[in-house]
Design a protein around this motif. Structure first.
Motif, PDB file in Angstrom:
ATOM      1  N   LEU A 192     -14.453  -4.870  -5.887  1.00 54.11           N
ATOM      2  CA  LEU A 192     -15.291  -4.407  -4.574  1.00 54.11           C
ATOM      3  C   LEU A 192     -15.851  -3.219  -4.417  1.00 54.11           C
ATOM      4  CD1 LEU A 192     -13.234  -6.563  -1.639  1.00 54.11           C
ATOM      5  CD2 LEU A 192     -15.449  -6.843  -2.776  1.00 54.11           C
ATOM      6  N   GLY A 193     -15.506  -2.358  -5.312  1.00 58.73           N
ATOM      7  CA  GLY A 193     -16.124  -1.010  -5.187  1.00 58.73           C
ATOM      8  C   GLY A 193     -15.230   0.004  -4.454  1.00 58.73           C
ATOM      9  N   ALA A 194     -13.769  -0.221  -4.493  1.00 60.54           N
ATOM     10  CA  ALA A 194     -13.097   0.956  -3.849  1.00 60.54           C
ATOM     11  C   ALA A 194     -13.096   2.295  -4.500  1.00 60.54           C
ATOM     12  CB  ALA A 194     -11.792   0.386  -3.377  1.00 60.54           C
ATOM     13  N   ALA A 195     -12.616   3.288  -4.082  1.00 64.09           N
ATOM     14  CA  ALA A 195     -12.439   4.239  -4.797  1.00 64.09           C
ATOM     15  C   ALA A 195     -11.169   4.360  -5.709  1.00 64.09           C
ATOM     16  CB  ALA A 195     -11.958   5.542  -3.812  1.00 64.09           C
ATOM     17  N   GLY A 196     -10.070   3.707  -5.367  1.00 56.98           N
ATOM     18  CA  GLY A 196      -9.108   3.543  -6.225  1.00 56.98           C
ATOM     19  C   GLY A 196      -8.133   2.664  -5.595  1.00 56.98           C
ATOM     20  N   ALA A 197      -6.702   3.189  -6.220  1.00 59.71           N
ATOM     21  CA  ALA A 197      -5.333   2.559  -5.454  1.00 59.71           C
ATOM     22  C   ALA A 197      -4.393   3.701  -5.870  1.00 59.71           C
ATOM     23  CB  ALA A 197      -5.080   1.663  -6.505  1.00 59.71           C
ATOM     24  N   ILE A 198      -3.320   3.823  -4.963  1.00 55.70           N
ATOM     25  CA  ILE A 198      -2.220   4.369  -4.944  1.00 55.70           C
ATOM     26  C   ILE A 198      -0.945   3.263  -4.563  1.00 55.70           C
ATOM     27  CG2 ILE A 198      -0.549   6.072  -3.505  1.00 55.70           C
ATOM     28  CD1 ILE A 198      -3.316   6.942  -2.226  1.00 55.70           C
ATOM     29  N   VAL A 199      -0.436   3.194  -6.050  1.00 54.92           N
ATOM     30  CA  VAL A 199       0.584   2.035  -6.120  1.00 54.92           C
ATOM     31  C   VAL A 199       1.821   2.412  -6.473  1.00 54.92           C
ATOM     32  CG1 VAL A 199      -1.014   0.017  -5.993  1.00 54.92           C
ATOM     33  CG2 VAL A 199      -0.449   1.434  -8.318  1.00 54.92           C
ATOM     34  N   ALA A 200       3.066   1.949  -6.196  1.00 50.99           N
ATOM     35  CA  ALA A 200       4.274   2.105  -6.582  1.00 50.99           C
ATOM     36  C   ALA A 200       4.586   1.398  -8.070  1.00 50.99           C
ATOM     37  CB  ALA A 200       5.462   1.622  -5.868  1.00 50.99           C
ATOM     38  N   ALA A 201       3.901   0.495  -8.384  1.00 50.35           N
ATOM     39  CA  ALA A 201       3.982  -0.027  -9.586  1.00 50.35           C
ATOM     40  C   ALA A 201       3.973   0.522 -10.982  1.00 50.35           C
ATOM     41  CB  ALA A 201       3.259  -1.407  -9.792  1.00 50.35           C
ATOM     42  N   ALA A 202       2.965   1.807 -10.510  1.00 47.75           N
ATOM     43  CA  ALA A 202       2.610   2.661 -11.685  1.00 47.75           C
ATOM     44  C   ALA A 202       3.764   3.584 -11.962  1.00 47.75           C
ATOM     45  CB  ALA A 202       1.388   3.771 -11.289  1.00 47.75           C
ATOM     46  N   ASN A 203       4.742   3.619 -11.509  1.00 53.15           N
ATOM     47  CA  ASN A 203       5.860   4.236 -11.838  1.00 53.15           C
ATOM     48  C   ASN A 203       6.726   3.565 -12.883  1.00 53.15           C
ATOM     49  OD1 ASN A 203       7.018   6.709  -9.748  1.00 53.15           O
ATOM     50  ND2 ASN A 203       6.172   4.767  -8.548  1.00 53.15           N
ATOM     51  N   LEU A 204       6.352   2.409 -13.180  1.00 59.00           N
ATOM     52  CA  LEU A 204       6.959   1.506 -14.268  1.00 59.00           C
ATOM     53  C   LEU A 204       5.925   1.064 -15.126  1.00 59.00           C
ATOM     54  CD1 LEU A 204       9.220  -0.937 -11.908  1.00 59.00           C
ATOM     55  CD2 LEU A 204      10.086   0.800 -13.498  1.00 59.00           C
ATOM     56  N   VAL A 205       4.703   0.662 -14.674  1.00 59.04           N
ATOM     57  CA  VAL A 205       3.636  -0.213 -15.667  1.00 59.04           C
ATOM     58  C   VAL A 205       2.554   0.521 -15.521  1.00 59.04           C
ATOM     59  CG1 VAL A 205       4.734  -2.253 -16.238  1.00 59.04           C
ATOM     60  CG2 VAL A 205       3.622  -2.063 -14.177  1.00 59.04           C
ATOM     61  N   PRO A 206       2.383   1.969 -15.831  1.00 63.57           N
ATOM     62  CA  PRO A 206       1.258   2.595 -15.529  1.00 63.57           C
ATOM     63  C   PRO A 206      -0.042   2.230 -16.304  1.00 63.57           C
ATOM     64  CG  PRO A 206       2.395   4.065 -16.788  1.00 63.57           C
ATOM     65  CD  PRO A 206       3.416   2.872 -16.377  1.00 63.57           C
ATOM     66  N   GLY A 207       0.125   1.929 -17.625  1.00 59.68           N
ATOM     67  CA  GLY A 207      -1.059   1.134 -18.430  1.00 59.68           C
ATOM     68  C   GLY A 207      -1.370  -0.078 -18.032  1.00 59.68           C
ATOM     69  N   GLU A 208      -0.611  -0.859 -17.504  1.00 62.02           N
ATOM     70  CA  GLU A 208      -0.953  -2.257 -17.034  1.00 62.02           C
ATOM     71  C   GLU A 208      -1.817  -1.986 -15.640  1.00 62.02           C
ATOM     72  OE1 GLU A 208       1.876  -1.780 -18.528  1.00 62.02           O
ATOM     73  OE2 GLU A 208       2.147  -3.330 -20.041  1.00 62.02           O
ATOM     74  N   CYS A 209      -1.271  -1.058 -14.696  1.00 63.99           N
ATOM     75  CA  CYS A 209      -2.070  -0.790 -13.790  1.00 63.99           C
ATOM     76  C   CYS A 209      -3.502  -0.257 -13.718  1.00 63.99           C
ATOM     77  CB  CYS A 209      -1.446   0.390 -12.804  1.00 63.99           C
ATOM     78  SG  CYS A 209       0.136  -0.136 -12.038  1.00 63.99           S
ATOM     79  N   LEU A 210      -3.810   0.466 -15.105  1.00 64.14           N
ATOM     80  CA  LEU A 210      -5.068   0.812 -15.416  1.00 64.14           C
ATOM     81  C   LEU A 210      -5.990  -0.045 -15.995  1.00 64.14           C
ATOM     82  CD1 LEU A 210      -3.962   4.142 -17.326  1.00 64.14           C
ATOM     83  CD2 LEU A 210      -5.323   4.117 -15.541  1.00 64.14           C
ATOM     84  N   ALA A 211      -5.155  -1.238 -16.807  1.00 65.22           N
ATOM     85  CA  ALA A 211      -6.057  -2.224 -17.243  1.00 65.22           C
ATOM     86  C   ALA A 211      -6.183  -3.263 -16.101  1.00 65.22           C
ATOM     87  CB  ALA A 211      -4.926  -2.982 -18.251  1.00 65.22           C
ATOM     88  N   ALA A 212      -5.256  -3.358 -14.958  1.00 65.52           N
ATOM     89  CA  ALA A 212      -5.813  -4.426 -13.936  1.00 65.52           C
ATOM     90  C   ALA A 212      -6.862  -3.678 -13.048  1.00 65.52           C
ATOM     91  CB  ALA A 212      -4.526  -4.585 -12.845  1.00 65.52           C
ATOM     92  N   TRP A 213      -6.943  -2.292 -12.940  1.00 67.27           N
ATOM     93  CA  TRP A 213      -8.118  -1.875 -12.276  1.00 67.27           C
ATOM     94  C   TRP A 213      -9.379  -2.082 -12.885  1.00 67.27           C
ATOM     95  CZ3 TRP A 213      -9.360   0.206  -7.683  1.00 67.27           C
ATOM     96  CH2 TRP A 213     -10.442   0.959  -7.662  1.00 67.27           C
ATOM     97  N   ASP A 214      -9.356  -2.123 -14.210  1.00 67.15           N
ATOM     98  CA  ASP A 214     -10.340  -2.745 -15.141  1.00 67.15           C
ATOM     99  C   ASP A 214     -10.677  -4.094 -15.168  1.00 67.15           C
ATOM    100  OD1 ASP A 214     -10.971   0.210 -15.611  1.00 67.15           O
ATOM    101  OD2 ASP A 214      -9.826  -0.046 -17.426  1.00 67.15           O
TER     102      ASP A 214
END
Length: 254
Positions: A192-214
């Motif tokens: 949808l074109g949001a600026a970004g995300a601030i998520v607790a899951a990035a404490n555990l799976v940062p790489g997957e959070c980046l891929a999900a954003w993509d």
């Protein structure tokens, strides 16, 4: 149009405590550096994931300073909410003095005039970006979408997980930077074109959070499952981190 302070996923950082429940600023900073090294774009310290409600103002400042020193290459955003404007304004000033690049401020839990509250907070920030925080029941009161344009803030973190509300916020346009706090909406927010995300899951799976954003669907499923499974553990996210990294599972809240 003003560029957002960062784009993509940030970590809603866990604050670590030692066996006596004292703040472990060094350990927290080391963990922040770990997820930044994995590619996470910004660090949010002293938010609801960091058990901010159980921290003294001096502890908040120590954590910000330690994380700022450990993560020199990325923005550090500090939670600075308060139950009334003077408390919030003092926390905002303290966070900025400790090195925060922006502050995250929820409305007072018991309500009140939001325009006056945020006007004082924005004034205390003296040009440093202020993000409103919508997570009612967990971090203060609600931020009505229709109120946002009049608050003078630079953006919002919306942790409600409501996709319709999130789309409404994005539709406001202007220079408002919109961030989701719901890990299940990473790909949706990016789409949808949001600026970004601030998520607790990035404490555990940062790489997957980046891929999900993509918009990698498989990574989004991993992120959602990881968060769901960590919440099912007796110690929640900290217990999951202890298993993965060997960090302390001690909590002050919950």
């Amino acid at each position: 149009m003003t560029e957002p302070l960062w784009t993509g996923p940030a970590v809603a950082l866990v604050n670590l405590f030692d066996a006596d429940a004292a703040v472990d600023a060094e350990g927290t900073a080391e963990h922040a550096a770990r997820v930044v090294e994995a590619g996470i774009r910004a660090v949010v310290v002293n938010g609801s994931t960091g058990e901010a409600a159980a921290l003294s103002d001096a502890e908040r400042v120590a954590l910000i300073a330690a994380v700022r020193a450990a993560c020199p290459g990325v923005p550090v955003i500090a939670g600075a909410s308060g139950d009334w404007w003077q408390q919030a304004a003092a926390r905002v000033a303290g966070a900025i003095d400790a090195g925060a690049d922006a502050v995250l401020v929820a409305p007072p839990r018991l309500g009140g005039a939001l325009t006056g509250y945020y006007a004082r907070v924005v004034d205390a920030a003296a040009g440093v970006p202020v993000l409103a925080y919508h997570y009612p029941g967990v971090a203060g009161g609600p931020v009505p979408v229709e109120a946002l344009p009049g608050l003078g803030v630079g953006g919002i973190k919306d942790s409600s997980g409501d996709p319709a509300r999130f789309g409404h916020e994005l539709g406001l346009g202007g220079d408002l930077a919109v961030y989701t706090g719901a890990s299940a909406l990473l790909g949706y927010a990016s789409w949808l074109g949001a600026a970004g995300a601030i998520v607790a899951a990035a404490n555990l799976v940062p790489g997957e959070c980046l891929a999900a954003w993509d918009r990698d669907a498989a990574a989004q499923h991993v992120v959602s499952r990881t968060e769901r499974e960590s919440k099912a553990l007796p110690g929640g996210l900290k217990e999951a981190m202890a298993r993965q990294y060997g960090t302390s599972p001690v909590r002050r809240l919950g």
